[in-house]
Design a protein around this motif. Structure first.
Motif, PDB file in Angstrom:
ATOM      1  N   ALA A 206       0.827  -1.216   0.000  1.00  9.16           N
ATOM      2  CA  ALA A 206       0.000   0.000   0.000  1.00  9.16           C
ATOM      3  C   ALA A 206       0.860   1.265   0.000  1.00  9.16           C
ATOM      4  O   ALA A 206       0.467   2.299  -0.549  1.00  9.16           O
ATOM      5  CB  ALA A 206      -0.918  -0.006   1.218  1.00  9.16           C
ATOM      6  N   ALA A 207       2.027   1.182   0.591  1.00  8.97           N
ATOM      7  CA  ALA A 207       2.921   2.332   0.655  1.00  8.97           C
ATOM      8  C   ALA A 207       3.694   2.550  -0.633  1.00  8.97           C
ATOM      9  O   ALA A 207       4.380   3.560  -0.803  1.00  8.97           O
ATOM     10  CB  ALA A 207       3.906   2.138   1.829  1.00  8.97           C
ATOM     11  N   ASN A 208       3.595   1.584  -1.547  1.00  3.47           N
ATOM     12  CA  ASN A 208       4.335   1.692  -2.814  1.00  3.47           C
ATOM     13  C   ASN A 208       3.456   2.430  -3.829  1.00  3.47           C
ATOM     14  O   ASN A 208       2.424   1.916  -4.246  1.00  3.47           O
ATOM     15  CB  ASN A 208       4.666   0.282  -3.320  1.00  3.47           C
ATOM     16  N   PRO A 209       3.814   3.664  -4.230  1.00  3.09           N
ATOM     17  CA  PRO A 209       2.943   4.454  -5.119  1.00  3.09           C
ATOM     18  C   PRO A 209       2.719   3.813  -6.474  1.00  3.09           C
ATOM     19  O   PRO A 209       1.687   4.026  -7.105  1.00  3.09           O
ATOM     20  CB  PRO A 209       3.698   5.787  -5.253  1.00  3.09           C
ATOM     21  N   SER A 210       3.605   3.017  -6.917  1.00  6.22           N
ATOM     22  CA  SER A 210       3.395   2.399  -8.228  1.00  6.22           C
ATOM     23  C   SER A 210       2.367   1.274  -8.172  1.00  6.22           C
ATOM     24  O   SER A 210       1.820   0.871  -9.196  1.00  6.22           O
ATOM     25  CB  SER A 210       4.721   1.868  -8.776  1.00  6.22           C
ATOM     26  N   ASN A 212      -0.137   1.365  -5.672  1.00  8.21           N
ATOM     27  CA  ASN A 212      -1.334   1.929  -5.041  1.00  8.21           C
ATOM     28  C   ASN A 212      -1.672   3.243  -5.720  1.00  8.21           C
ATOM     29  O   ASN A 212      -1.371   4.319  -5.212  1.00  8.21           O
ATOM     30  CB  ASN A 212      -1.070   2.124  -3.543  1.00  8.21           C
ATOM     31  N   ARG A 213      -2.237   3.132  -6.933  1.00  6.13           N
ATOM     32  CA  ARG A 213      -2.513   4.323  -7.730  1.00  6.13           C
ATOM     33  C   ARG A 213      -3.963   4.761  -7.511  1.00  6.13           C
ATOM     34  O   ARG A 213      -4.891   3.970  -7.735  1.00  6.13           O
ATOM     35  CB  ARG A 213      -2.300   4.017  -9.209  1.00  6.13           C
ATOM     36  N   PRO A 214      -4.136   6.000  -7.094  1.00  5.28           N
ATOM     37  CA  PRO A 214      -5.509   6.487  -6.845  1.00  5.28           C
ATOM     38  C   PRO A 214      -6.372   6.416  -8.092  1.00  5.28           C
ATOM     39  O   PRO A 214      -7.574   6.188  -8.019  1.00  5.28           O
ATOM     40  CB  PRO A 214      -5.298   7.940  -6.396  1.00  5.28           C
ATOM     41  N   GLY A 215      -5.759   6.530  -9.237  1.00  2.00           N
ATOM     42  CA  GLY A 215      -6.541   6.532 -10.484  1.00  2.00           C
ATOM     43  C   GLY A 215      -6.896   5.161 -10.998  1.00  2.00           C
ATOM     44  O   GLY A 215      -7.585   5.026 -12.009  1.00  2.00           O
ATOM     45  N   VAL A 216      -6.397   4.125 -10.316  1.00  2.00           N
ATOM     46  CA  VAL A 216      -6.687   2.760 -10.795  1.00  2.00           C
ATOM     47  C   VAL A 216      -7.382   1.991  -9.669  1.00  2.00           C
ATOM     48  O   VAL A 216      -6.739   1.291  -8.873  1.00  2.00           O
ATOM     49  CB  VAL A 216      -5.395   2.027 -11.223  1.00  2.00           C
ATOM     50  N   PRO A 217      -8.664   2.108  -9.564  1.00  2.00           N
ATOM     51  CA  PRO A 217      -9.356   1.437  -8.463  1.00  2.00           C
ATOM     52  C   PRO A 217      -9.279  -0.086  -8.608  1.00  2.00           C
ATOM     53  O   PRO A 217      -9.332  -0.618  -9.700  1.00  2.00           O
ATOM     54  CB  PRO A 217     -10.801   1.935  -8.603  1.00  2.00           C
ATOM     55  N   GLY A 218      -9.093  -0.731  -7.453  1.00  2.59           N
ATOM     56  CA  GLY A 218      -9.051  -2.203  -7.436  1.00  2.59           C
ATOM     57  C   GLY A 218      -7.676  -2.789  -7.650  1.00  2.59           C
ATOM     58  O   GLY A 218      -7.458  -3.999  -7.420  1.00  2.59           O
ATOM     59  N   LEU A 219      -6.700  -1.961  -8.073  1.00  4.65           N
ATOM     60  CA  LEU A 219      -5.362  -2.493  -8.338  1.00  4.65           C
ATOM     61  C   LEU A 219      -4.691  -3.003  -7.063  1.00  4.65           C
ATOM     62  O   LEU A 219      -4.168  -4.123  -7.018  1.00  4.65           O
ATOM     63  CB  LEU A 219      -4.482  -1.410  -9.002  1.00  4.65           C
ATOM     64  N   LEU A 220      -4.747  -2.165  -6.022  1.00  3.83           N
ATOM     65  CA  LEU A 220      -4.089  -2.533  -4.764  1.00  3.83           C
ATOM     66  C   LEU A 220      -4.698  -3.833  -4.207  1.00  3.83           C
ATOM     67  O   LEU A 220      -3.975  -4.750  -3.788  1.00  3.83           O
ATOM     68  CB  LEU A 220      -4.225  -1.402  -3.747  1.00  3.83           C
ATOM     69  N   GLU A 221      -6.026  -3.927  -4.249  1.00  2.00           N
ATOM     70  CA  GLU A 221      -6.694  -5.112  -3.700  1.00  2.00           C
ATOM     71  C   GLU A 221      -6.307  -6.368  -4.494  1.00  2.00           C
ATOM     72  O   GLU A 221      -6.116  -7.451  -3.921  1.00  2.00           O
ATOM     73  CB  GLU A 221      -8.216  -4.921  -3.745  1.00  2.00           C
ATOM     74  N   ALA A 222      -6.216  -6.186  -5.817  1.00  2.00           N
ATOM     75  CA  ALA A 222      -5.845  -7.346  -6.657  1.00  2.00           C
ATOM     76  C   ALA A 222      -4.427  -7.822  -6.353  1.00  2.00           C
ATOM     77  O   ALA A 222      -4.162  -9.041  -6.259  1.00  2.00           O
ATOM     78  CB  ALA A 222      -5.955  -6.953  -8.136  1.00  2.00           C
TER      79      ALA A 222
END
Lengths: 400, 237
Positions: A206-210, A212-222
């Motif tokens: 989550a702390a990695n900006p690449s 955890n992109r605000p403009g790409v919903p669902g990426l972090l969860e995936a």
């Protein structure tokens, strides 16, 4: 003609037998060392036979799954099932670890945890007690050498398992008894991190900006979901259809699936010639040393016994006994000592073999070869004493 | 037989060569008739043992002639190819100590010689039992040597020496370890056996007790022998 050797042995049988027993224990140790090697080879072969596989498919450029680590995706078996000549293909995992039994205070047991799919290759070949695994989770079948009992609870990683069946002669190539658990559980045990590590890993992701992109919903969860699942296995066991050649089936797997595929002969070569090669050399060295020590002991004993009879030998020579008769007497005594030693060694090795932690395989062929070796060693060892006896001057029987 | 069991003429033995050569035997002449027991007496270093070894075909003399029965066995060189067979079949040995083979019983200690000579085991043992009876130790036939008294052991040793009916027996101080009574008993037995089996017996001895029993004595001094008559005292049973 009287058997001079036989009479001498009968005359001093106590000394002879006790010496033979001492030598026999040494020969027993030698036979046991040979049995350890045979046991290792047999363990390897039994491991392969009991797996029920004709081909082992593993990570490319590895000698897995027994001799080297191997990791491949757990969906690889689907593609393999469609290959020509493949009858069945199933995932398996292998993991050597310490397993605790009987509560917190019980001692650990070194085992190989096998993850398998019930009814597929990799399943325990037969049971000596209990039943096969029928539930998807938290049941285990253990080899009797683990010491586990039916109904006993054992702990593997963070879960408890109930032993529902016992099998026999299911050991790793290192001699560790096997514990079979469902594949999914085994995958977790081997590949899944503990909860603290998962929480930590999620925080780092989550702390990695690449990632955890605000403009790409669902990426972090995936990404986090992919980090907490395990889709790896160590090998796929393949059974070949009747009438198909294992090598002919393995070749396309190597070529088109970018995986390594070993036939039974190749896997046996890996286990016997590579994995236990160093151990075999070590045992070979021990055998050589023990053979030399045995020869030295026989030589010393026979030489000492002969030195104690020099006056009698001088008299025998003076009264016209042929050199070959005297040499024969000493040789027969050495061989007699060898026979006593071999019998004691054979019996003692058979008696103590079951108490060894590793499987000891005492083959009749090895016993026969050992017997011949003992006889040859005794014959060679007697030459020193024969030489001393033949150098005795018969004139020493006459005073002067 | 032509009147003697063993005849030794001009026997010599030299050890070493050159400046270090030692003449152990210089001129030995002896004749012993079948059935006769003679004494061989001399101080230490006189050559008794060397003579015994030469007679026993254990060492080779340097010169001279030895005749056993009617056969020349040495005449400047051995005339017999197989010296072991000569010692086994034609020379009997009795030692200072009996030197019986400890792992054979009394019978087999004696029977061993005929067996070595190729006689069947049964015949060899029968011969042994006959000799044991003749020497009054038949009741000890199955005993081990260690179970016998010193006198019994020496009788068994004499029986062993007679086992192959040799024409000559060489006895090397056979009474040394025995008391007077037993020593005289051994000499009496040797005399009896010599006559019974027509064997020439040479007894090397220092034993003052038995020297008067010999009818003929060879003195050996500095490697040379000279003969003299002995007292030939009778030994009471």
């Amino acid at each position: 003609m009287i058997s001079l050797a036989g009479r001498d042995i009968l005359h001093s049988w106590g000394k002879f037998v006790f010496t033979g027993v001492g030598l026999g224990l040494l020969i027993g140790a030698t036979l046991t060392m040979a049995g350890v090697y045979r046991g290792m080879v047999d363990d390897a072969r039994v491991l392969l036979s009991n797996s029920g596989a004709d081909i082992w498919v593993v990570q490319k450029d590895t000698l897995g799954p027994y001799a080297e680590p191997s990791s491949l995706r757990d969906d690889a078996y689907r593609a393999l099932r469609g290959m020509p000549g493949v009858a069945r293909a199933a995932n398996v995992t292998y993991l050597n670890m310490q397993v605790q039994a009987g509560g917190e205070n019980a001692s650990d047991v070194r085992v190989m945890v096998v993850g398998f799919e019930p009814g597929q290759p990799g399943e325990p070949a037969y049971l000596v007690a209990g039943r096969q695994i029928t539930r998807s989770h938290y049941e285990a079948v253990a080899d009797v050498r683990t010491g586990f009992r039916l109904g006993e609870r054992i702990r593997i990683r963070r879960h408890d398992y109930t032993v529902v069946g016992l099998t026999r002669r299911m050991v790793s190539s290192g001699g560790d008894p096997m514990v079979f658990i469902p594949l999914k559980d085994a995958q977790e045990a081997q590949f899944l991190k503990d909860n603290d590590a998962i929480v930590n890993e999620r925080a780092r992701t989550a702390a990695n900006p690449s990632l955890n992109r605000p403009g790409v919903p669902g990426l972090l969860e995936a990404i986090q979901a992919s980090q907490t699942t395990s889709h790896s296995v160590n090998a796929v066991l393949v059974q070949v259809r009747a009438g198909h050649d294992a090598e002919a089936v393995a070749e396309p797997i190597r070529r088109w699936k970018h995986l390594e595929a070993y036939t039974r002969a190749q896997m046996e070569e890996i286990l016997v010639a590579k994995l236990i090669a160093t151990s075999a050399k070590q045992i070979g060295m021990f055998l050589a040393i023990l053979a030399v020590v045995s020869a030295a002991i026989v030589a010393f004993i026979i030489y000492t016994m002969t030195l104690g009879k020099l006056r009698e030998i001088a008299v025998l020579k003076l009264i016209g006994t042929r050199s070959r008769t005297i040499a024969g007497m000493i040789l027969q005594q050495a061989l007699g000592l060898g026979i006593i030693g071999f019998v004691v060694g054979k019996i003692s090795s058979a008696l103590w073999a079951p108490f060894f932690p590793k499987y000891i395989l005492l083959e009749p062929g090895d016993a026969l070869r050992s017997f011949v070796a003992v006889m040859v060693i005794c014959a060679i060892a007697s030459t020193l004493a024969i030489r001393a006896a033949l150098r005795v001057d018969p004139a020493t029987a006459i005073g002067g | 037989m032509d009147g003697f069991g063993i005849r030794i003429e001009g026997l010599r033995k030299r050890y070493g060569a050159g400046d270090t050569a030692v003449d152990a035997l210089k001129e030995v002449n002896m004749t012993v008739a079948p059935g006769e027991v003679v004494g061989l007496i001399g101080p230490s270093g006189s050559g008794k043992t060397t003579l015994l070894k030469c007679l026993g075909a254990v060492i080779e003399p340097t010169a001279g002639r030895m005749t056993l029965g009617d056969e020349v066995i040495y005449d400047g060189g051995w005339k017999i190819g197989d010296l072991k067979a000569l010692r086994r079949d034609r020379i009997g040995f009795v030692f200072q100590a009996p030197y019986l083979i400890p792992f054979l019983d009394v019978t087999d200690n004696i029977a061993l010689l005929p067996m070595l000579a190729g006689r069947p085991n049964g015949a060899a043992r029968q011969r042994a039992l006959e000799l044991l009876e003749a020497l009054d130790v038949g009741h000890r036939a199955r005993a081990e040597p260690s179970q016998l008294s010193g006198g019994e052991q020496q009788r068994v040793a004499i029986a062993r020496a007679l086992a192959n009916q040799p024409p000559v027996i060489l006895a090397d101080e056979p009474t040394a370890p025995l008391d007077s009574e037993r020593a005289l008993a051994v000499i009496r037995i040797l005399n009896r056996m010599a006559q019974q089996y027509n064997t020439a017996v040479i007894v090397v001895t220092h034993d003052e007790k038995i020297i008067p029993t010999f009818r003929r004595i060879y003195h050996i001094r500095d490697g040379s022998t000279h003969e003299e008559a002995g007292e030939g005292r009778e030994i009471a049973d």
